[in-house]
Design a protein around this motif. Sequence first.
Motif, PDB file in Angstrom:
ATOM      1  N   PHE A  48     -10.383   3.744   3.850  1.00  0.00           N
ATOM      2  CA  PHE A  48     -10.585   5.175   3.647  1.00  0.00           C
ATOM      3  C   PHE A  48     -11.225   5.420   2.287  1.00  0.00           C
ATOM      4  N   ARG A  49     -11.882   6.527   2.194  1.00  0.00           N
ATOM      5  CA  ARG A  49     -12.598   6.882   0.985  1.00  0.00           C
ATOM      6  C   ARG A  49     -11.756   7.833   0.140  1.00  0.00           C
ATOM      7  N   GLU A  50     -11.540   7.485  -1.112  1.00  0.00           N
ATOM      8  CA  GLU A  50     -10.875   8.377  -2.057  1.00  0.00           C
ATOM      9  C   GLU A  50     -11.741   8.492  -3.303  1.00  0.00           C
ATOM     10  N   THR A  51     -11.286   9.260  -4.269  1.00  0.00           N
ATOM     11  CA  THR A  51     -12.153   9.568  -5.412  1.00  0.00           C
ATOM     12  C   THR A  51     -12.558   8.335  -6.199  1.00  0.00           C
ATOM     13  N   LYS A  52     -11.705   7.301  -6.203  1.00  0.00           N
ATOM     14  CA  LYS A  52     -12.022   6.111  -6.999  1.00  0.00           C
ATOM     15  C   LYS A  52     -12.835   5.078  -6.223  1.00  0.00           C
ATOM     16  N   GLY A  53     -13.077   5.299  -4.925  1.00  0.00           N
ATOM     17  CA  GLY A  53     -13.864   4.364  -4.141  1.00  0.00           C
ATOM     18  C   GLY A  53     -13.291   4.201  -2.746  1.00  0.00           C
ATOM     19  N   ILE A  54     -13.563   3.055  -2.107  1.00  0.00           N
ATOM     20  CA  ILE A  54     -13.087   2.767  -0.764  1.00  0.00           C
ATOM     21  C   ILE A  54     -11.894   1.819  -0.850  1.00  0.00           C
ATOM     22  N   THR A  55     -10.820   2.190  -0.169  1.00  0.00           N
ATOM     23  CA  THR A  55      -9.570   1.435  -0.238  1.00  0.00           C
ATOM     24  C   THR A  55      -9.202   0.884   1.135  1.00  0.00           C
ATOM     25  N   LYS A  56      -8.701  -0.341   1.146  1.00  0.00           N
ATOM     26  CA  LYS A  56      -8.198  -0.966   2.362  1.00  0.00           C
ATOM     27  C   LYS A  56      -6.679  -0.885   2.370  1.00  0.00           C
ATOM     28  N   LEU A  57      -6.112  -0.530   3.526  1.00  0.00           N
ATOM     29  CA  LEU A  57      -4.661  -0.401   3.616  1.00  0.00           C
ATOM     30  C   LEU A  57      -4.202  -0.838   5.004  1.00  0.00           C
ATOM     31  N   LYS A  58      -3.078  -1.537   5.057  1.00  0.00           N
ATOM     32  CA  LYS A  58      -2.504  -1.922   6.333  1.00  0.00           C
ATOM     33  C   LYS A  58      -1.754  -0.731   6.941  1.00  0.00           C
ATOM     34  N   TYR A  59      -1.844  -0.609   8.269  1.00  0.00           N
ATOM     35  CA  TYR A  59      -1.126   0.468   8.953  1.00  0.00           C
ATOM     36  C   TYR A  59       0.362   0.427   8.635  1.00  0.00           C
ATOM     37  N   ASP A  60       0.936  -0.778   8.626  1.00  0.00           N
ATOM     38  CA  ASP A  60       2.377  -0.915   8.413  1.00  0.00           C
ATOM     39  C   ASP A  60       2.815  -0.436   7.036  1.00  0.00           C
ATOM     40  N   ASP A  61       1.892  -0.398   6.076  1.00  0.00           N
ATOM     41  CA  ASP A  61       2.239   0.030   4.724  1.00  0.00           C
ATOM     42  C   ASP A  61       2.327   1.549   4.592  1.00  0.00           C
ATOM     43  N   VAL A  62       1.750   2.258   5.538  1.00  0.00           N
ATOM     44  CA  VAL A  62       1.757   3.728   5.484  1.00  0.00           C
ATOM     45  C   VAL A  62       3.087   4.232   6.030  1.00  0.00           C
ATOM     46  N   ILE A  63       3.784   5.052   5.251  1.00  0.00           N
ATOM     47  CA  ILE A  63       5.068   5.593   5.691  1.00  0.00           C
ATOM     48  C   ILE A  63       4.891   6.975   6.304  1.00  0.00           C
ATOM     49  N   TYR A  64       4.177   7.848   5.605  1.00  0.00           N
ATOM     50  CA  TYR A  64       3.851   9.147   6.207  1.00  0.00           C
ATOM     51  C   TYR A  64       2.634   9.738   5.522  1.00  0.00           C
ATOM     52  N   ILE A  65       2.096  10.791   6.128  1.00  0.00           N
ATOM     53  CA  ILE A  65       0.901  11.455   5.619  1.00  0.00           C
ATOM     54  C   ILE A  65       1.155  12.959   5.610  1.00  0.00           C
ATOM     55  N   GLU A  66       0.781  13.605   4.514  1.00  0.00           N
ATOM     56  CA  GLU A  66       0.991  15.048   4.355  1.00  0.00           C
ATOM     57  C   GLU A  66      -0.347  15.762   4.253  1.00  0.00           C
ATOM     58  N   SER A  67      -0.456  16.897   4.919  1.00  0.00           N
ATOM     59  CA  SER A  67      -1.687  17.683   4.873  1.00  0.00           C
ATOM     60  C   SER A  67      -1.850  18.381   3.533  1.00  0.00           C
ATOM     61  N   MET A  68      -3.093  18.402   3.056  1.00  0.00           N
ATOM     62  CA  MET A  68      -3.458  19.189   1.879  1.00  0.00           C
ATOM     63  C   MET A  68      -4.722  19.992   2.189  1.00  0.00           C
ATOM     64  N   GLY A  69      -4.721  20.651   3.338  1.00  0.00           N
ATOM     65  CA  GLY A  69      -5.888  21.428   3.732  1.00  0.00           C
ATOM     66  C   GLY A  69      -7.017  20.522   4.201  1.00  0.00           C
ATOM     67  N   ASP A  70      -8.119  20.503   3.457  1.00  0.00           N
ATOM     68  CA  ASP A  70      -9.254  19.647   3.797  1.00  0.00           C
ATOM     69  C   ASP A  70      -8.961  18.173   3.541  1.00  0.00           C
ATOM     70  N   PHE A  71      -7.933  17.875   2.784  1.00  0.00           N
ATOM     71  CA  PHE A  71      -7.588  16.518   2.410  1.00  0.00           C
ATOM     72  C   PHE A  71      -6.213  16.160   2.963  1.00  0.00           C
ATOM     73  N   SER A  72      -5.819  14.911   2.771  1.00  0.00           N
ATOM     74  CA  SER A  72      -4.488  14.459   3.162  1.00  0.00           C
ATOM     75  C   SER A  72      -3.931  13.560   2.071  1.00  0.00           C
ATOM     76  N   LYS A  73      -2.605  13.579   1.939  1.00  0.00           N
ATOM     77  CA  LYS A  73      -1.937  12.711   0.972  1.00  0.00           C
ATOM     78  C   LYS A  73      -1.173  11.656   1.745  1.00  0.00           C
ATOM     79  N   LEU A  74      -1.505  10.414   1.470  1.00  0.00           N
ATOM     80  CA  LEU A  74      -0.966   9.282   2.217  1.00  0.00           C
ATOM     81  C   LEU A  74       0.033   8.532   1.335  1.00  0.00           C
ATOM     82  N   PHE A  75       1.254   8.313   1.863  1.00  0.00           N
ATOM     83  CA  PHE A  75       2.332   7.716   1.079  1.00  0.00           C
ATOM     84  C   PHE A  75       2.663   6.308   1.572  1.00  0.00           C
TER      85      PHE A  75
END
Length: 251
Positions: A145-172
Motif C-alpha cells: 500500500f502507498r503511504e506518505t513515506k512510500g510503498i509498504t509491504k505488509l502481511k495480512y496476518d499482521d493487520v489487526i483492524y482498520i479504521e476509516s478516516m474519510g478519504d483515508f484509512s488507518k491500519l493497525f
Amino acid sequence: MTYTCIIVDDNEIERDAIEMHLKKIPSLNILAVCSSGIEASQILSTTPVDIVFSDIDMPELSGMDLLKSLKQQPLFIFVTSFTEYAAESFNLDALDFIVKPATFERILKATNKAIEYLELKKLVGKTSQHVDKSTNSDGDDHFFFRETKGITKLKYDDVIYIESMGDFSKLFTSTDKHIVLVSLKNLEKQLPSKIFSRVHKQYIININHIATLTNHEVHLEHDFIVPISVSNRQELLEKAIDKKILSRFLK
C-alpha cells in the motif's frame, strides 16, 4: 498550527459544555457558537471552517441536512443524544459520532482524529483520490500500500483492524499504525473477505484476531476494542464464528 471550528446546538447547556471542552484544546480556534442549523449555514456559506461540531436533532435545519446542504464540506463531528442516527451520519462521511453527554476525553479523541486527517490531507494533496491496487490473489499472504513515506509491504496476518478516516484509512498492527491513502470502502473491495470483515461503518477487522465478541464490541488481540453494529454482528457470526463454535451436543 491551529484549526478553526464552530459549534452548532439548539440546547444552550449542551453548547456551553462543548465550548468549555473545546477551549481546553490549544490547536482549535472557535469561530462561532450557533444555536441553529440555519445560523451555522449562514456562517459556513461565507467563512472557511475546518471542523464542525454539530447536534443532529434541531428544528428547521437538522445537523444532517446542514451537512447535505454544503457544497464545500468541512469535517463534521456529530454530537447527539440519539444513537439511531449513527449509521446515516457515517453514510454522509461524518468523521465521528459522539453520544451525549460528551466528555472532554471523547471530544479530544475526535478532535485529534480530525486534525490528523487535515494534516495528512495537506501532505498528500490529490493523491488521496488514487486507489492503490493491492495484491490479494488466493496464494498471496501479503499486500502493498502507498503511504506518505512510500510503498509498504505488509502481511495480512499482521493487520489487526482498520479504521476509516474519510478519504483515508488507518491500519493497525500490534506494534504500529499506518495511514493508507485509500478509503475504507475501497479497501474492503480489495482485501480478501475470508480474512477481513466489516463490523461497523468505520471499522474492518481481521477475524483471525478476534478474542471476544459482545453485543456491541469486538475485543481483538493486543487489547484493541472496536464497536460492532447489530447487522454486522449477525453477519460476522454467520461468516466466521458459527462454523467454528463448539457445540454443546454432538450428533
